[in-house]
Design a protein around this motif. Structure first.
Motif, PDB file in Angstrom:
ATOM      1  N   ILE A 151       2.110   0.771   9.422  1.00  0.00           N
ATOM      2  CA  ILE A 151       1.282   1.269   8.327  1.00  0.00           C
ATOM      3  C   ILE A 151      -0.120   0.718   8.558  1.00  0.00           C
ATOM      4  O   ILE A 151      -0.291  -0.497   8.717  1.00  0.00           O
ATOM      5  CB  ILE A 151       1.818   0.796   6.959  1.00  0.00           C
ATOM      6  CG1 ILE A 151       3.270   1.260   6.768  1.00  0.00           C
ATOM      7  CG2 ILE A 151       0.928   1.298   5.823  1.00  0.00           C
ATOM      8  CD1 ILE A 151       3.936   0.671   5.541  1.00  0.00           C
ATOM      9  N   GLY A 208      -5.898   0.826   0.903  1.00  0.00           N
ATOM     10  CA  GLY A 208      -4.450   1.030   1.032  1.00  0.00           C
ATOM     11  C   GLY A 208      -3.680   0.881  -0.260  1.00  0.00           C
ATOM     12  O   GLY A 208      -4.013   0.066  -1.103  1.00  0.00           O
ATOM     13  N   GLN A 225       5.161   0.716   2.073  1.00  0.00           N
ATOM     14  CA  GLN A 225       6.047  -0.231   2.749  1.00  0.00           C
ATOM     15  C   GLN A 225       7.411  -0.287   2.045  1.00  0.00           C
ATOM     16  O   GLN A 225       8.458  -0.201   2.688  1.00  0.00           O
ATOM     17  CB  GLN A 225       5.378  -1.610   2.696  1.00  0.00           C
ATOM     18  CG  GLN A 225       5.897  -2.603   3.688  1.00  0.00           C
ATOM     19  CD  GLN A 225       5.155  -3.934   3.541  1.00  0.00           C
ATOM     20  OE1 GLN A 225       4.171  -4.060   2.798  1.00  0.00           O
ATOM     21  NE2 GLN A 225       5.628  -4.938   4.237  1.00  0.00           N
ATOM     22  N   THR A 260      -0.672   0.093   0.455  1.00  0.00           N
ATOM     23  CA  THR A 260       0.288  -0.185   1.513  1.00  0.00           C
ATOM     24  C   THR A 260       1.614  -0.707   0.974  1.00  0.00           C
ATOM     25  O   THR A 260       2.652  -0.408   1.524  1.00  0.00           O
ATOM     26  CB  THR A 260      -0.288  -1.204   2.506  1.00  0.00           C
ATOM     27  OG1 THR A 260      -0.802  -2.288   1.759  1.00  0.00           O
ATOM     28  CG2 THR A 260      -1.406  -0.596   3.327  1.00  0.00           C
ATOM     29  N   VAL A 310       2.530  -3.794   8.452  1.00  0.00           N
ATOM     30  CA  VAL A 310       1.219  -3.352   7.992  1.00  0.00           C
ATOM     31  C   VAL A 310       0.215  -4.010   8.920  1.00  0.00           C
ATOM     32  O   VAL A 310       0.166  -5.233   9.004  1.00  0.00           O
ATOM     33  CB  VAL A 310       0.984  -3.786   6.533  1.00  0.00           C
ATOM     34  CG1 VAL A 310      -0.382  -3.323   6.050  1.00  0.00           C
ATOM     35  CG2 VAL A 310       2.083  -3.237   5.631  1.00  0.00           C
ATOM     36  N   LYS A 335      -3.464  -0.879   8.103  1.00  0.00           N
ATOM     37  CA  LYS A 335      -4.025  -1.810   7.130  1.00  0.00           C
ATOM     38  C   LYS A 335      -5.527  -1.571   7.069  1.00  0.00           C
ATOM     39  O   LYS A 335      -6.217  -1.675   8.074  1.00  0.00           O
ATOM     40  CB  LYS A 335      -3.720  -3.226   7.605  1.00  0.00           C
ATOM     41  CG  LYS A 335      -4.252  -4.339   6.739  1.00  0.00           C
ATOM     42  CD  LYS A 335      -3.772  -5.646   7.356  1.00  0.00           C
ATOM     43  CE  LYS A 335      -4.527  -6.838   6.825  1.00  0.00           C
ATOM     44  NZ  LYS A 335      -4.130  -8.052   7.554  1.00  0.00           N
TER      45      LYS A 335
END
Lengths: 192, 250
Positions: free
Chosen positions: A4, A10, A16, A12, A28, A6
């Motif tokens: 993913i 994000g 995730q 994220t 990440v 970074k």
């Protein structure tokens, strides 16, 4: 391994979580070698296009993303940054998809926020999905319809809910927040 | 077609769900993470968590609760209560919240709306407005409904939009916990005055109340707590009812 991206725009954590719930391992990262070595790359994003693009350029990540050979999935702002340019902050995008990102007209409620269904879908990304299925959107800017459009949605006007060109996939909705339907779409991508 | 959203709300105290009646008496309704997962599975469109104790010491508890919720559910959720700075907001978003909700802190410091919108995007900023009809005016109340601010509700909603709010969560305090129905008039006025989504809140007691707020105002979502938490209305049940009434829901 799923990577993913970074960067400064994000969401994220949610992406995730969603990938881990599907039983995949993910990292990440903004490390070029890790991004290039990953089986799949996810390019998430929530926030403002201009500052996000500036950050990507400063870190050289714009070049890295464009040159990745494995399947890439842009989500929300990720999709918008993969287009030619965005009206948001007059931002020049990565140009993977030859299409403009425009602001929704002020005749309706903006952002387009909530669950909406598809008008059309046409891609292995939507295996097991029907046009009545709902996915979660939050955005004030949209990619116009173009040759790379693989899913259409309608809000104030028809727009690209998903795009695909070569190994690059992108969705305007949040797969990671779209319940079982979003999980299926993410699963389809991860199985490509 | 964009669907009307049904949003269960959780008042959180020490990691557990409580629901006040007219903002006063608190009753314990259950474990927040477990309830969140159940609602997501049942078809809730979004969830809102308001930390009603929100103190310095509770911030870590809240952040770890948000992390647990985010790992368990696959629908969007908003967290509010005690967010006084960009850092507070960023921490919760990093833990997995999709939006943060500002109430008293925005009244006290309206620039906070802009600062958080600049850092996280307008879509992440919900401005929650608690309103009460007093002397013919719908006035904004802060501090959990205890302090009259002198602000006019419609004017404050417009100001919040101009400052960068992406959504308004409008709670009528008269109606909250009463189960007498949403405050249609003020909800409609606010919806007509802004161009961002408005969540109607306070007073949901029957399925007809949800129908009314969706047919008589342009609210894009309706929020409720007790009718859902005490099992009086099921999420699927309200969705089926609204579909029958020709209201687009997921």
């Amino acid at each position: 391994m799923i990577a993913i991206l970074k960067y400064n725009a994000g969401n994220t954590k949610s992406v995730q979580n969603a990938i881990q719930r599907l039983g995949y391992e993910c990292i990440v990262t903004d490390d070029t070698a890790q991004l290039q070595a990953a089986d799949k790359v996810i390019f998430p994003g929530v926030g403002e296009a201009g500052s996000a693009m500036e950050y990507l350029k400063a870190k050289g990540l714009d070049v890295v993303i464009k040159n990745v050979k494995q399947p890439v999935l842009g989500i929300c702002l990720g999709l918008q940054l993969m287009c030619t340019a965005s009206e948001e902050g007059a931002t020049e995008g990565l140009g993977i998809f030859d299409v403009l990102v425009k602001k929704f007209p002020p005749r309706g409620i903006v952002p387009h926020m909530g669950w909406n269904n598809f008008n059309t879908i046409n891609s292995p990304l939507f295996k097991g999905i029907s046009i009545e299925d709902n996915i979660y959107f939050v955005h004030s800017y949209y990619a116009e319809l173009c040759n790379d459009t693989i899913a259409q949605c309608d809000y104030l006007l028809p727009f690209s809910a998903a795009l695909q060109k070569d190994n690059f996939y992108a969705v305007q909705f949040h797969t990671e927040k779209s319940g079982a339907v979003g999980e299926q779409i993410l699963k389809n991508f991860l199985a490509l | 077609m964009l669907k009307k959203r049904i949003i269960p709300c959780f008042d959180i105290k020490d990691g557990r769900v409580v629901k006040g009646i007219n903002f006063l008496e608190l009753r314990d309704a259950g474990d927040a993470v477990e309830m969140a997962a159940q609602y997501a599975k049942a078809g809730a469109d979004e969830l809102v968590f308001l930390d009603i104790t929100a103190t310095q010491e509770n911030r870590k508890t809240l952040a770890s609760l948000v992390e647990k919720i985010a790992s368990e559910i696959n629908i969007p959720f908003t967290v509010g209560g005690g967010i006084n700075s960009v850092e507070d907001a960023e921490r919760l978003i990093r833990c997995g919240a999709d939006k943060i909700s500002l109430n008293s802190s925005a009244v006290k410091n309206p620039e906070l709306i802009t600062a958080i919108a600049n850092a996280l995007g307008t879509q992440a900023v919900v401005v929650a407005i608690d309103t009460k009809l007093a002397n013919g005016n719908w006035e904004v109340y802060s501090n959990g409904g205890r302090v009259a601010t002198g602000l006019d509700t419609v004017a404050w909603a417009q100001q919040a939009e101009a400052l960068g709010a992406g959504e308004i969560l409008l709670t009528s305090m008269h109606n909250d916990g009463t189960k007498n129905g949403f405050a249609i008039a003020i909800t409609s006025q606010v919806c007509n005055a802004v161009n961002i989504p408005v969540i109607a809140s306070g007073g949901a007691g029957s399925m007809e109340h949800f129908r009314d707020v969706f047919t008589q105002t342009t609210a894009t979502a309706a929020l409720a707590a007790s009718v859902f938490h005490y099992g009086e209305i099921g999420i699927q049940e309200i969705k089926d009812y609204l579909k029958n009434e020709k209201i687009a829901v997921r």
